[in-house]
Write a protein that holds these residues in place. Structure first.
Motif, short mmCIF file in Angstrom:
data_model
loop_
_atom_site.label_atom_id
_atom_site.label_comp_id
_atom_site.label_asym_id
_atom_site.label_seq_id
_atom_site.Cartn_x
_atom_site.Cartn_y
_atom_site.Cartn_z
N ASN A 79 0.79 -1.24 0.00
CA ASN A 79 0.00 0.00 0.00
C ASN A 79 0.81 1.28 0.00
O ASN A 79 0.29 2.33 -0.33
N ALA A 80 2.08 1.19 0.41
CA ALA A 80 2.88 2.43 0.45
C ALA A 80 4.24 2.23 -0.22
O ALA A 80 4.99 3.17 -0.36
N GLN A 81 4.52 1.00 -0.59
CA GLN A 81 5.83 0.65 -1.19
C GLN A 81 6.99 1.12 -0.30
O GLN A 81 7.99 1.64 -0.78
N VAL A 82 6.77 0.98 1.01
CA VAL A 82 7.84 1.28 1.97
C VAL A 82 8.28 -0.05 2.59
O VAL A 82 7.45 -0.86 2.99
N VAL A 83 9.61 -0.25 2.64
CA VAL A 83 10.14 -1.50 3.20
C VAL A 83 10.74 -1.24 4.57
O VAL A 83 11.53 -0.30 4.74
N GLY A 84 10.35 -2.06 5.53
CA GLY A 84 10.97 -2.02 6.86
C GLY A 84 11.38 -3.43 7.22
O GLY A 84 11.35 -4.34 6.38
N THR A 85 11.75 -3.64 8.47
CA THR A 85 12.13 -4.99 8.90
C THR A 85 11.15 -5.48 9.96
O THR A 85 10.93 -4.80 10.96
N PRO A 86 10.54 -6.65 9.72
CA PRO A 86 9.58 -7.19 10.68
C PRO A 86 10.25 -7.49 12.02
O PRO A 86 11.28 -8.18 12.07
N GLY A 87 9.66 -6.99 13.09
CA GLY A 87 10.23 -7.18 14.42
C GLY A 87 10.38 -8.64 14.80
O GLY A 87 11.33 -9.02 15.50
N SER A 88 9.48 -9.49 14.32
CA SER A 88 9.53 -10.91 14.71
C SER A 88 10.79 -11.58 14.16
O SER A 88 11.21 -12.61 14.67
N GLY A 89 11.41 -10.98 13.17
CA GLY A 89 12.67 -11.52 12.64
C GLY A 89 13.81 -11.38 13.64
O GLY A 89 14.87 -11.98 13.48
N PHE A 90 13.59 -10.57 14.68
CA PHE A 90 14.63 -10.36 15.70
C PHE A 90 14.36 -11.19 16.96
O PHE A 90 15.09 -11.07 17.94
N GLY A 91 13.28 -11.97 16.94
CA GLY A 91 12.98 -12.80 18.11
C GLY A 91 11.50 -12.74 18.45
O GLY A 91 10.76 -11.90 17.92
N LYS A 92 11.06 -13.65 19.35
CA LYS A 92 9.62 -13.75 19.63
C LYS A 92 9.05 -12.47 20.22
O LYS A 92 7.92 -12.09 19.95
N ASN A 93 9.85 -11.77 21.02
CA ASN A 93 9.34 -10.52 21.62
C ASN A 93 9.21 -9.39 20.60
O ASN A 93 8.68 -8.33 20.91
N GLY A 94 9.75 -9.62 19.41
CA GLY A 94 9.64 -8.61 18.36
C GLY A 94 8.32 -8.72 17.60
O GLY A 94 7.98 -7.86 16.79
N GLU A 95 7.58 -9.82 17.85
CA GLU A 95 6.30 -10.01 17.15
C GLU A 95 5.37 -8.83 17.43
O GLU A 95 5.24 -8.38 18.58
N GLY A 96 4.77 -8.31 16.37
CA GLY A 96 3.86 -7.16 16.53
C GLY A 96 4.60 -5.83 16.46
O GLY A 96 3.98 -4.77 16.57
#
Ligand code: MLT
Length: 389
Positions: free
Chosen positions: A347-364
């Protein structure tokens, strides 16, 4: 032959490779859409003048018989180690030259250092965390336990005396959350490690984002740290060396055998950083170099401010950006990290990094970097406002 079965316990692909693959698939399908990448923490500003000048000079030296250099010392040339020593002194830390090892970056040394430790050590890693700490230990078959970082402890977990560990990772200012420990908090980790006889692997790759001395730049600013900590630092984020490759690792002699073991390891498995790159790195620590890299760091900090102000207007909870190039935000509308990644890309063609990729507490959660260009960061934030205001 028998393969290292521990590789079967890894995620299928390294986090940033997965992100890059998804983005490439999107751009292949949507060639007309401009994608703005605020995912991997890769710098965009060119190397500063002082660095380029030193590099040119070194290139010329390599073309002249009298100044040509072949193999250099595996632990780095003295001129660069002297410069690093002086830099530490500016933060009140005294080092000996043979405690400083020049490397091609923090990531490699953070993985390579594990050669020095037995496989049956237990490793304590904060969660969320830079995935390299976990993956390198899984590859070696070590047991990994986690220290929960979350909103309640402002993403700065403190030692839990009930947990026993031999190798402890700390990254401050933190990747991915941007949170940074103060001296009192770091002292708790140092005391804990010394009580256990554990080693702290301290990743200081983002210390350059601390622009005052209110927070420690180095773990050695904490009393007792030389007896329990190895520190890794890099010029990647400090001076735009992500593609040029140079860093340094400090193994204090107070750690006993580890200093000699690391030298033994490096002289056997590493042939040093190119002379030209080490001259470029030396220039980072000159007066001009320091002035010029500060201008670049301020540019990124302005981006971080812009991101933070936009998120505030959009009512999106976030931290970071002050002492690091990372802004750590809560995904709107209770989306999971990957749902938000897809939503933002579509929807915005903006790329970030999913928090869950850094560990379970990064989910959400989700990480944005301030390393983009000013123009792209502004455009990305305009797109955010359209979606979330
Ligand atoms: C990141 O985005 O977390 C970093 O760029 C990764 C790295 O420094 O290797």
């Amino acid at each position: 032959m028998k393969i290292n079965k521990n590789y079967e316990n890894l995620e299928q692909s390294y986090l940033f490779s997965t992100v890059a693959k998804k983005v490439n698939e999107f751009t292949a399908k949507n060639p007309d859409k401009k994608v703005i990448r605020l995912g991997i923490g890769d710098v965009t500003l060119p190397l500063c003048k002082a660095v380029i000048g030193a590099m040119h000079k070194a290139v010329d030296e390599m073309g002249v018989q009298a100044t040509f250099r072949g193999y250099g010392p595996e632990q780095g040339y003295d001129f660069l180690r002297e410069a690093v020593k002086k830099y530490y002194l500016s933060h009140g830390v005294e080092l000996e030259l043979d405690e400083i090892f020049i490397s091609d970056g923090a990531k490699s040394d953070l993985g390579n250092i594990l050669d020095l430790f037995s496989q049956d050590n237990t490793v304590l890693v904060p969660d969320p965390v830079y995935p390299v700490y976990v993956d390198t230990n899984i590859m070696a078959g070590r047991k990994v336990v986690f220290a929960d970082a979350n909103g309640e402890n402002c993403f700065l977990p403190l030692p839990d005396k009930g947990v026993k560990a031999d190798i402890i990772y700390i990254c401050s200012p933190n990747n991915p959350t941007g949170a940074a420990y103060n001296k009192e908090q770091l002292k708790k980790w140092v005391d804990y490690a010394r009580e256990l006889g554990a080693v702290i692997l301290f990743d200081a790759a983002y210390e350059c984002f601390i622009d005052d001395n209110s927070l420690p730049h180095s773990i050695y600013e904490i009393e007792g740290a030389k007896e329990c900590a190895i520190e890794f630092c890099s010029l990647s984020k400090m001076a735009g060396f992500t593609g040029t490759r140079c860093g340094y690792t400090i193994v204090p002699k107070a750690l006993g055998k580890l200093n000699k073991m690391w030298l033994r390891r490096q002289t056997t498995k590493f042939n040093g950083v190119p002379y030209i790159v080490q001259r470029a790195a030396e220039a980072v620590f000159t007066e001009d170099g320091q002035k010029e890299i500060k201008e670049n760091l301020n540019y990124y900090k302005e981006n971080a401010k812009l991101i933070s102000e936009t998120l505030k207007r959009c009512n999106i909870w976030h931290v970071g950006g002050k002492y690091s190039p990372y802004i750590w935000l809560k995904c709107p509308n209770n989306m999971t990290s990957w749902e938000f990644f897809d939503y933002l890309l579509e929807n915005a063609q903006v790329v970030g990094t999913p928090g869950s990729g850094f560990g379970k507490n990064g989910e959400g959660y989700f990480r944005l970097t301030s390393f983009g260009s000013k123009e792209n960061t502004r455009e990305a934030m305009e797109r955010f406002e359209k979606l979330f205001m």
